[in-house]
Write an enzyme that holds these catalytic residues in place. Structure first.
Site, PDB file in Angstrom:
ATOM      1  N   ASP A 121     -21.974  23.036  -8.939  1.00  7.48           N
ATOM      2  CA  ASP A 121     -23.396  22.923  -9.303  1.00  7.48           C
ATOM      3  C   ASP A 121     -23.920  24.215  -9.928  1.00  7.48           C
ATOM      4  OD1 ASP A 121     -25.800  21.450  -9.622  1.00  7.48           O
ATOM      5  OD2 ASP A 121     -26.655  22.385  -7.839  1.00  7.48           O
TER       6      ASP A 121
ATOM      7  N   TYR B 113     -28.932  10.409  -9.347  1.00 14.10           N
ATOM      8  CA  TYR B 113     -29.416  11.464  -8.458  1.00 14.10           C
ATOM      9  C   TYR B 113     -30.665  10.944  -7.770  1.00 14.10           C
ATOM     10  CZ  TYR B 113     -30.460  16.284  -6.936  1.00 14.10           C
ATOM     11  OH  TYR B 113     -30.694  17.423  -6.191  1.00 14.10           O
TER      12      TYR B 113
ATOM     13  N   ASN C  33     -33.116  25.427  -9.243  1.00 15.27           N
ATOM     14  CA  ASN C  33     -34.208  25.112  -8.322  1.00 15.27           C
ATOM     15  C   ASN C  33     -33.910  25.379  -6.854  1.00 15.27           C
ATOM     16  OD1 ASN C  33     -36.411  24.001 -10.068  1.00 15.27           O
ATOM     17  ND2 ASN C  33     -34.760  22.605 -10.660  1.00 15.27           N
TER      18      ASN C  33
ATOM     19  N   THR D 233     -31.968  18.859 -16.408  1.00 18.05           N
ATOM     20  CA  THR D 233     -33.259  18.230 -16.684  1.00 18.05           C
ATOM     21  C   THR D 233     -34.178  19.134 -17.501  1.00 18.05           C
ATOM     22  OG1 THR D 233     -34.166  18.967 -14.557  1.00 18.05           O
ATOM     23  CG2 THR D 233     -33.147  16.796 -14.621  1.00 18.05           C
TER      24      THR D 233
ATOM     25  N   HIS E   6     -23.662  22.997 -14.900  1.00 17.41           N
ATOM     26  CA  HIS E   6     -24.659  22.883 -15.968  1.00 17.41           C
ATOM     27  C   HIS E   6     -24.591  24.099 -16.887  1.00 17.41           C
ATOM     28  CE1 HIS E   6     -26.641  19.855 -13.373  1.00 17.41           C
ATOM     29  NE2 HIS E   6     -26.540  20.743 -12.397  1.00 17.41           N
TER      30      HIS E   6
ATOM     31  N   TYR F 156     -39.383  22.762 -14.879  1.00 18.85           N
ATOM     32  CA  TYR F 156     -39.071  24.147 -14.514  1.00 18.85           C
ATOM     33  C   TYR F 156     -38.486  24.848 -15.725  1.00 18.85           C
ATOM     34  CZ  TYR F 156     -34.211  22.471 -14.230  1.00 18.85           C
ATOM     35  OH  TYR F 156     -32.989  21.920 -14.522  1.00 18.85           O
TER      36      TYR F 156
END
Length: 309
Positions: A261, A161, A266, A81, A37, A53
């Site tokens: 990732d 997901y 998070n 997100t 990301h 978040y």
């Protein structure tokens, strides 16, 4: 104006690991990090008002530096997100990658055909549907199906997901999707349960019965309960996750992907050393042939099919 003056990072947020180790495992030339990301930078690409978040910044330049350090050639940048359906930061990363990155977008049903075409031209090759309730608000399935039917003619796929306990209620929707479907992080299995137990074998059956469904065998740091953690040179990290990932790699060698990732949004317990995450790969793909499929053949077929002879 500093970033903090515009966006206050979520309390307790763990920043990505600075100064990762050089992996002992040398990935094959041309390897693809198929799940990562970018966050912001918030001053340039503001985070979405509806986000659950607020992360630290994690820029395209930092991502590409990590790619080079770990020995990868390419990235697949998945829309985070925290940016909602504003894909600007992800698209900017693609446009500055010299063709070495592809993207997964988040879109709403209101997106125009011209906007979809622009994303395609930028290197987007799929959309992500998120069913993890703590991360996103629920989107009606009929809206998602409408999006799926619009992106299928582009040759895009769908990344989903979800958490393992929710698979029964989502099964019919997933199996009705009209294109290739890629499951994030093995459907988040509970690794305290047996590999041959009902929950994980339900996911295996999903892949057995539907050849259009693929899986990422990524994020052991999210799934591990007993560790050990990928820190301090640890070469046996996340051993409780290995049997699950290795099962999928060996059973479905042509339908698995792997990614770092980065920057690991998070995480609550610890932030892994990305170099040690790369050293996890030979534990789940123990042969050179399986490693080549996982890291090159499969992602190239999905994201750069025009380069596959």
């Amino acid at each position: 104006m500093s970033v903090e003056s515009s966006f206050t990072v979520t309390p307790g947020w763990l920043n990505w690991y600075d100064g990762p180790a050089k992996p002992k495992f040398k990935v094959p030339a041309g390897a693809v990090d198929a799940h990562c990301h970018v966050f912001g930078p918030g001053e340039q690409f503001p985070f979405a008002p509806e986000r659950k978040y607020t992360p630290c910044d994690a820029s395209k330049d930092q991502l590409f530096a990590l790619r080079d350090h770990l020995g990868f050639a390419r990235n697949v940048v998945v829309q985070a997100t925290c940016h909602g359906a504003d894909n600007s930061a992800m698209v900017d990363a693609l446009q500055h990658s010299n063709g070495m990155a592809r993207g997964i977008a988040t879109v709403k049903r209101s997106i125009s055909d011209a906007e979809l075409q622009a994303l395609d031209a930028a290197g987007v090759r799929g959309v992500r549907f998120n069913f993890v309730k703590r991360l996103v608000d629920f989107t009606p399935k009929e809206e998602l199906m409408e999006i799926a039917q619009r992106i299928a003619p582009l040759g895009w796929h769908i990344v989903i997901y979800f958490e393992a306990v929710d698979l029964p209620e989502l099964w019919d929707f997933f199996t009705a999707l009209p294109t290739t479907v890629v499951v994030d992080h093995m459907g988040r299995p509970d690794v305290t349960k047996p590999v041959d137990g009902e929950e994980f074998q339900r996911f295996v059956r999903l892949m057995d019965e539907h050849e259009n469904i693929w899986s990422k065998v990524s994020c052991p740091e999210r799934l591990s309960v007993s560790g050990p953690k990928a820190l301090n040179g640890e070469q046996q990290a996340y051993q409780d996750v290995v049997p699950f990932a290795r099962f999928l790699v060996e059973r479905f060698p042509d339908r698995v992907l792997w990614g770092t990732d980065w920057p690991h949004p998070n995480l609550k317990d610890h932030m892994p050393d990305d170099g040690l995450l790369v050293d996890f790969i030979p534990h789940i793909a123990p042969t050179a042939e399986l490693q080549h499929k996982l890291l090159i053949d499969n992602p190239m077929r999905l994201y750069w099919p025009e380069e596959v002879k």
